[in-house]
Design a protein around this motif. Structure first.
Motif, mmCIF file in Angstrom:
data_model
loop_
_atom_site.group_PDB
_atom_site.id
_atom_site.type_symbol
_atom_site.label_atom_id
_atom_site.label_comp_id
_atom_site.label_asym_id
_atom_site.label_seq_id
_atom_site.Cartn_x
_atom_site.Cartn_y
_atom_site.Cartn_z
ATOM 1 N N LEU A 115 -0.973 -6.623 -2.079
ATOM 2 C CA LEU A 115 -1.105 -7.439 -3.285
ATOM 3 C C LEU A 115 0.304 -7.754 -3.768
ATOM 4 C CD1 LEU A 115 -2.810 -8.729 -5.534
ATOM 5 C CD2 LEU A 115 -2.729 -6.525 -6.731
ATOM 6 N N ASN A 116 0.700 -9.018 -3.641
ATOM 7 C CA ASN A 116 2.089 -9.406 -3.893
ATOM 8 C C ASN A 116 2.171 -10.268 -5.151
ATOM 9 O OD1 ASN A 116 4.622 -11.408 -2.220
ATOM 10 N ND2 ASN A 116 4.870 -9.517 -3.358
ATOM 11 N N ARG A 117 2.224 -9.587 -6.277
ATOM 12 C CA ARG A 117 2.348 -10.272 -7.561
ATOM 13 C C ARG A 117 2.981 -9.316 -8.564
ATOM 14 N NH1 ARG A 117 -3.709 -10.726 -10.277
ATOM 15 N NH2 ARG A 117 -3.785 -8.580 -11.068
ATOM 16 N N GLU A 118 3.306 -9.823 -9.728
ATOM 17 C CA GLU A 118 4.026 -9.038 -10.726
ATOM 18 C C GLU A 118 3.237 -7.816 -11.188
ATOM 19 O OE1 GLU A 118 7.054 -7.872 -13.297
ATOM 20 O OE2 GLU A 118 7.113 -9.485 -11.806
ATOM 21 N N ARG A 132 5.527 -5.662 -6.050
ATOM 22 C CA ARG A 132 5.767 -6.549 -7.190
ATOM 23 C C ARG A 132 6.658 -7.733 -6.845
ATOM 24 N NH1 ARG A 132 9.753 -6.975 -10.747
ATOM 25 N NH2 ARG A 132 10.805 -5.136 -9.926
ATOM 26 N N ARG A 133 7.752 -7.494 -6.120
ATOM 27 C CA ARG A 133 8.700 -8.572 -5.830
ATOM 28 C C ARG A 133 8.153 -9.514 -4.761
ATOM 29 N NH1 ARG A 133 13.716 -5.438 -3.982
ATOM 30 N NH2 ARG A 133 14.339 -7.550 -3.341
ATOM 31 N N PRO A 134 8.459 -10.805 -4.842
ATOM 32 C CA PRO A 134 7.940 -11.772 -3.864
ATOM 33 C C PRO A 134 8.397 -11.442 -2.440
ATOM 34 C CG PRO A 134 8.852 -12.905 -5.770
ATOM 35 C CD PRO A 134 9.245 -11.465 -5.909
ATOM 36 N N GLU A 176 0.345 -13.422 7.133
ATOM 37 C CA GLU A 176 -0.011 -14.645 6.419
ATOM 38 C C GLU A 176 -0.253 -14.362 4.943
ATOM 39 O OE1 GLU A 176 -3.802 -16.413 7.363
ATOM 40 O OE2 GLU A 176 -4.535 -14.542 8.238
ATOM 41 N N ARG A 177 0.069 -15.355 4.136
ATOM 42 C CA ARG A 177 -0.196 -15.258 2.703
ATOM 43 C C ARG A 177 -1.545 -15.892 2.404
ATOM 44 N NH1 ARG A 177 2.448 -14.010 -1.734
ATOM 45 N NH2 ARG A 177 4.489 -13.874 -0.707
ATOM 46 N N VAL A 182 -0.704 -10.748 0.845
ATOM 47 C CA VAL A 182 -0.087 -10.919 2.161
ATOM 48 C C VAL A 182 -0.827 -9.980 3.109
ATOM 49 C CG1 VAL A 182 1.998 -10.626 3.549
ATOM 50 C CG2 VAL A 182 2.157 -11.571 1.228
ATOM 51 N N ILE A 183 -1.365 -10.534 4.182
ATOM 52 C CA ILE A 183 -2.156 -9.762 5.137
ATOM 53 C C ILE A 183 -1.390 -9.654 6.452
ATOM 54 C CG2 ILE A 183 -4.364 -9.532 6.315
ATOM 55 C CD1 ILE A 183 -4.578 -9.493 3.255
#
Length: 244
Positions: A115-118, A132-134, A176-177, A182-183
């Motif tokens: 899980l790639n979000r803030e 957390r970081r992109p 892939e996003r 991101v998987i």
């Protein structure tokens, strides 16, 4: 003697892995307990792989041998009536006597969910790693390319592993996003202990800019666990499918 194959899914959060260990809850122990009640026999379950503590499965495959006459189309219903909600029998079939869930397998497919979000998400905390970081998915994809093929994965395995040769055939790795996720999908003939998680941990370091994509080939060639990235946490990893 019948040889029966069952596809099972499980939430690995509360288990110390798939393989039986005395004194702690494991998926294998739950399956053997339930099958013993159904068949009135002592049952030994063979799994396609030993998922680590906290790792999940959608398509784990097991087989067991029995003299019991329970109809194959009733087996999953019987198992699910006795299994805890965290383990489910998905489908069952009778197979040839020489079928073995582990040794007959041609490939395993694992997927790791990031899980790639803030902010984290409470309902996804058991099934994804919050970063957390992109992440630079393109750099991660480039970094993964040297890992495809027949390779010595010593650098990407636990130093105290006990699973034989470190050589594995990695058939594909895809990064892939998908929206906020991101998987990382990995397909190989077999995986060393913690191999999938160490690969993901290393690719995430590339995605964060901690390492360059070109370093991964050097890590592979070093054959030294200390050169690779940290081990990603178990809860993002899921055994999706086993191919025969």
């Amino acid at each position: 003697m019948r040889n029966i194959k069952v596809v099972v899914s499980y939430d690995g959060t509360d288990y110390f892995g798939f393989q039986y260990q005395p004194g702690v809850p494991t998926v294998q122990a739950e399956l053997e307990r339930v099958l013993a009640l159904i068949t009135k026999e002592k049952v030994t379950v063979f799994g396609s792989g030993r998922t680590d503590a906290g790792v999940h499965a959608e398509g784990q495959v097991i087989n067991f041998r029995t003299e019991a006459r329970i109809p194959i189309d009733k087996l999953c219903v019987a198992m699910n009536s006795l299994l805890p909600p965290s383990v489910a029998a998905m489908e069952a079939s009778e197979v040839d006597a020489d079928f073995h869930a582990r040794y007959s397998a041609r490939a395993r497919l694992y997927a790791y969910d990031i899980l790639n979000r803030e902010t984290p998400h409470a309902l996804q905390a058991r099934y994804s790693w919050h970063v957390r970081r992109p992440l630079n998915v393109e750099a991660m994809s480039v970094a993964a390319k040297p890992l495809v093929g027949v390779c010595d994965f010593t650098s990407f395995a636990c130093a105290d592993r006990d699973d034989g040769s470190p050589v594995r055939d990695m058939m594909s790795i895809d990064v892939e996003r998908r929206g906020e996720h991101v998987i990382v999908s990995m397909r190989a003939n077999a995986f060393l202990r913690s191999m999938a998680r160490i690969i993901v941990g290393t690719l995430v370091e590339v995605g964060l800019g901690i390492r360059s994509a070109s370093e991964v080939e050097n890590i592979l060639e070093a054959r030294d666990r200390r050169t690779a990235g940290k081990t990603a946490p178990p809860h993002g990893l899921c055994l999706k499918e086993v191919e025969y």
